[in-house]
Design an enzyme around this catalytic site. Structure first.
Site, PDB file in Angstrom:
ATOM      1  N   GLU A 140       8.317   3.108  14.077  1.00 44.25           N
ATOM      2  CA  GLU A 140       9.108   3.412  12.891  1.00 44.25           C
ATOM      3  C   GLU A 140       9.250   4.926  12.774  1.00 44.25           C
ATOM      4  O   GLU A 140       8.621   5.679  13.507  1.00 44.25           O
ATOM      5  CB  GLU A 140       8.415   2.847  11.643  1.00 44.25           C
ATOM      6  CG  GLU A 140       8.236   1.352  11.741  1.00 44.25           C
ATOM      7  CD  GLU A 140       8.127   0.677  10.390  1.00 44.25           C
ATOM      8  OE1 GLU A 140       6.995   0.520   9.914  1.00 44.25           O
ATOM      9  OE2 GLU A 140       9.181   0.327   9.810  1.00 44.25           O
ATOM     10  N   ASN A 185       0.803  -1.234   0.000  1.00 46.16           N
ATOM     11  CA  ASN A 185       0.000   0.000   0.000  1.00 46.16           C
ATOM     12  C   ASN A 185       0.829   1.273   0.000  1.00 46.16           C
ATOM     13  O   ASN A 185       0.369   2.320  -0.445  1.00 46.16           O
ATOM     14  CB  ASN A 185      -1.007  -0.008   1.157  1.00 46.16           C
ATOM     15  CG  ASN A 185      -0.356   0.041   2.514  1.00 46.16           C
ATOM     16  OD1 ASN A 185       0.791  -0.348   2.678  1.00 46.16           O
ATOM     17  ND2 ASN A 185      -1.094   0.516   3.493  1.00 46.16           N
ATOM     18  N   GLU A 202       4.567  -3.884  12.433  1.00 48.98           N
ATOM     19  CA  GLU A 202       3.638  -2.789  12.177  1.00 48.98           C
ATOM     20  C   GLU A 202       2.422  -3.416  11.512  1.00 48.98           C
ATOM     21  O   GLU A 202       2.492  -3.820  10.359  1.00 48.98           O
ATOM     22  CB  GLU A 202       4.344  -1.777  11.252  1.00 48.98           C
ATOM     23  CG  GLU A 202       3.586  -0.529  11.023  1.00 48.98           C
ATOM     24  CD  GLU A 202       3.165   0.072  12.321  1.00 48.98           C
ATOM     25  OE1 GLU A 202       1.943   0.243  12.494  1.00 48.98           O
ATOM     26  OE2 GLU A 202       4.029   0.333  13.185  1.00 48.98           O
ATOM     27  N   CYS A 235      -3.141   1.359   6.658  1.00 50.25           N
ATOM     28  CA  CYS A 235      -3.328   0.853   8.023  1.00 50.25           C
ATOM     29  C   CYS A 235      -3.838   1.975   8.919  1.00 50.25           C
ATOM     30  O   CYS A 235      -4.383   1.715   9.980  1.00 50.25           O
ATOM     31  CB  CYS A 235      -2.076   0.187   8.562  1.00 50.25           C
ATOM     32  SG  CYS A 235      -0.619   1.168   8.423  1.00 50.25           S
ATOM     33  N   GLY A 256       2.448  -5.422   7.828  1.00 49.61           N
ATOM     34  CA  GLY A 256       1.417  -6.233   7.174  1.00 49.61           C
ATOM     35  C   GLY A 256       0.334  -6.596   8.171  1.00 49.61           C
ATOM     36  O   GLY A 256       0.122  -5.877   9.150  1.00 49.61           O
ATOM     37  N   SER A 257      -0.314  -7.726   7.940  1.00 53.07           N
ATOM     38  CA  SER A 257      -1.465  -8.078   8.771  1.00 53.07           C
ATOM     39  C   SER A 257      -1.036  -8.576  10.156  1.00 53.07           C
ATOM     40  O   SER A 257       0.091  -9.058  10.340  1.00 53.07           O
ATOM     41  CB  SER A 257      -2.286  -9.175   8.090  1.00 53.07           C
ATOM     42  OG  SER A 257      -1.560 -10.383   8.096  1.00 53.07           O
ATOM     43  N   GLY A 293       1.973 -11.050  11.168  1.00 49.85           N
ATOM     44  CA  GLY A 293       2.886 -10.471  12.150  1.00 49.85           C
ATOM     45  C   GLY A 293       3.112 -11.406  13.327  1.00 49.85           C
ATOM     46  O   GLY A 293       4.228 -11.530  13.840  1.00 49.85           O
TER      47      GLY A 293
HETATM   48  C1  UN1 Z   1       0.243   2.738   6.137  1.00 48.15           C
HETATM   49  O1  UN1 Z   1      -0.945   2.853   5.946  1.00 48.15           O
HETATM   50  O2  UN1 Z   1       0.736   1.588   6.204  1.00 48.15           O
HETATM   51  O3  UN1 Z   1      -0.025   8.451   7.904  1.00 48.15           O
HETATM   52  C2  UN1 Z   1       1.197   3.868   6.263  1.00 48.15           C
HETATM   53  C3  UN1 Z   1      -0.227   7.920   6.817  1.00 48.15           C
HETATM   54  C4  UN1 Z   1       0.920   7.669   5.881  1.00 48.15           C
HETATM   55  C5  UN1 Z   1       1.531   6.330   6.140  1.00 48.15           C
HETATM   56  C6  UN1 Z   1       0.549   5.200   6.145  1.00 48.15           C
HETATM   57  N1  UN1 Z   1       1.900   8.706   6.037  1.00 48.15           N
HETATM   58  O4  UN1 Z   1      -1.336   7.578   6.477  1.00 48.15           O
END
Ligand code: UN1
Length: 496
Positions: free
Chosen positions: A466, A154, A252, A286, A230-231, A235
């Protein structure tokens, strides 16, 4: 007819084919007739070669002064900047999200590369006092060794940069396995590092599946640290695979992020935020705002206007500047979305817009799905509890701030949350009470910047972050150093 381009793995400073010689296709999710390229189907033999190369390169890289490491990054970031438009276009073709967003993704990689380049001149430790006379104490960061990096589709360039840059600036070497849906952007990032003069073996790239590449990579005995995005399900498996050898692992994972809208909010702003948070990247972040909790006084008004605006969103090929929402990444993801829409209907939520695949014309060639809103949801429904990773938003009514926060926190995840209010007391109360790693006031749940820690609580992560200097904490270990210049044996805790 031109033959599709075949892309290679990058191992020990060379672009090479995989051991088995087979490739897989990378298709455009907005138009599956368009083949982006062929990528190497790698396996355990390629993993061994890449880890061995990273291991060989480690000693010299570890002892390269960090500001010199940073110089490579400055050059790489400048190359990415020059190529930003082409890289964004390539990313829209392989991933589907609209050009404006892929430009943002490339920019996030540029930001991270510049940021970590600067860290080469900091990597601060501490100097501190000693309890004994004529003794000097300090802490320095040291690298871990070879890092295995596994990234999702993504954010095809941003997330690889979140992992590669802090790993390398700390003096580690790395092996990257990008998602099979988006190998080209990872390839382009690594190529910029190569052209910037990164020594051979410091970063290695292999494409292929999780089972054929990801799994042997994280189990390799010479891999000291693993970073995975990932999921939650995968994870957990990553964490278990790392545990026997006590490999450091940074996870993450999922999110079920909430936007809370109070009666005192700027309603128009909240609607715009909910649209961007819920349907930006077709909901495949995410950090996506897949739940909106709205106080009763403005609930009806909010819902009507939110639905009207979602219906008007233009869905299509992300290269078209008029398009606001691209396709889903692949058919499997679209099926997941469909199954959750069925679940939502069966749970008794009100389907207010969307709820179907888009068909006809160019839609038939891609994985398109209409922006979908469920109203009058109960916070306990599965569509309000589980991560869907698609353009589906569940709207839940609430009585007051406490109720909103109870719903907001009442899930297994803890990545991002947001509150729309004009009342400073409400804002500060929510800042304190929300159990998420990221919190926004009067802004949606997406939009993290590279110099602030990124990550979440509960089942979103395993305690690491991160980005920012927080990333350095994962990719380095502290060494505490004591220098005694008293010329005699001094015993801590004893010679009091
Ligand atoms: C993600 O969805 O895995 O804050 C990262 C945000 C982006 C990073 C998303 N800068 O939505």
């Amino acid at each position: 007819m031109t033959l599709p381009k075949t892309y290679k793995n990058y191992i020990d400073g060379e672009w090479v084919v995989s051991a088995c010689g087979e490739t897989f296709e990378n298709l455009n999710p907005a138009n599956r007739d368009e083949l982006i390229g062929l990528f190497q189907r790698s396996g355990p033999q390629d993993v061994n070669a890449a880890v061995a190369a990273a291991q060989r390169a480690y000693k010299a890289w570890k002892n390269t002064p960090p500001p010199k490491r940073g110089e490579v990054f400055y050059r790489a970031a400048a190359l990415l900047q020059e190529r930003k438009e082409d890289l964004a276009e390539a990313m829209t073709r392989e991933m589907g999200k609209v050009l404006e967003e892929t430009r943002g993704d490339v920019q996030e990689a540029i930001d991270m590369t510049f940021y970590m380049a600067g860290e080469g001149r900091r990597l601060f430790g501490q100097t501190t006092t000693s309890e004994l006379p004529n003794k000097f104490c300090m802490t320095v960061r040291g690298p871990l060794g070879v890092c295995g990096l596994i990234t999702p589709w993504n954010f095809p360039m941003a997330i690889p940069s979140w992992k590669i840059m802090p790993a390398l600036i700390c003096g580690n070497t790395a092996v990257l396995k990008p998602a099979t849906d988006t190998p080209l952007s990872a390839h382009n990032l690594v190529q910029a590092l190569e052209e910037a003069g990164l020594p051979r073996g410091v970063v290695n790239l292999m494409t292929g599946t999780g089972s054929e590449v990801g799994s042997p990579l994280l189990q390799h005995s010479d891999v000291r640290a693993v970073s995975f995005t990932g999921s939650t399900e995968i994870g957990r498996a990553v964490s278990q695979a790392c545990a026997p050898a006590f490999k450091h692992c940074c996870l993450e994972m999922g999110g079920k992020n909430v936007i809370m809208v109070l009666d005192d909010a700027n309603l128009e702003l909240a609607i715009e935020g909910a649209l961007w948070g819920g349907f930006g990247t077709t909901g495949q972040r995410c950090t996506a705002a897949s739940r909106v909790v709205v106080q009763k006084g403005v609930y009806k008004d909010f819902l009507e206007r939110f639905v009207e605006r979602a219906r008007a969103l233009k869905v299509g090929n992300g290269l078209d500047p008029a398009v606001q929402v691209g396709p889903l990444i692949n058919e499997a993801q679209r099926r997941t979305v469909e199954s959750y829409v069925e679940i939502g209907k069966n749970e008794g939520a009100q389907l207010l817009c969307g709820g179907q695949r888009l068909a006809g014309g160019e839609y038939d060639k891609g994985w398109f799905y209409a922006p979908t809103i469920f109203g009058d949801c109960d916070a306990a429904m599965r569509i309000a509890q589980e991560e869907i990773f698609g353009p589906v938003v569940s709207v839940i009514p609430c009585n007051d701030l406490d109720h909103a926060m109870e719903i907001g926190n009442g899930i297994a995840y803890g990545l991002s949350s947001s509150l729309y209010t004009r009342n400073v007391n409400n804002a500060f109360t929510a800042m304190r009470e929300m159990e998420t790693g990221i919190f926004y006031v009067n802004a949606p749940t997406i939009g993290a910047e590279t110099h602030l820690p990124f990550g979440g609580t509960k089942q979103t992560g395993n305690g690491h972050r991160e980005a920012a200097t927080a990333a350095l904490d994962f990719y380095s270990e502290w060494k505490s150093i004591y220098v005694d210049y008293s010329d005699k044996l001094q015993r801590a805790q004893i010679d009091t």
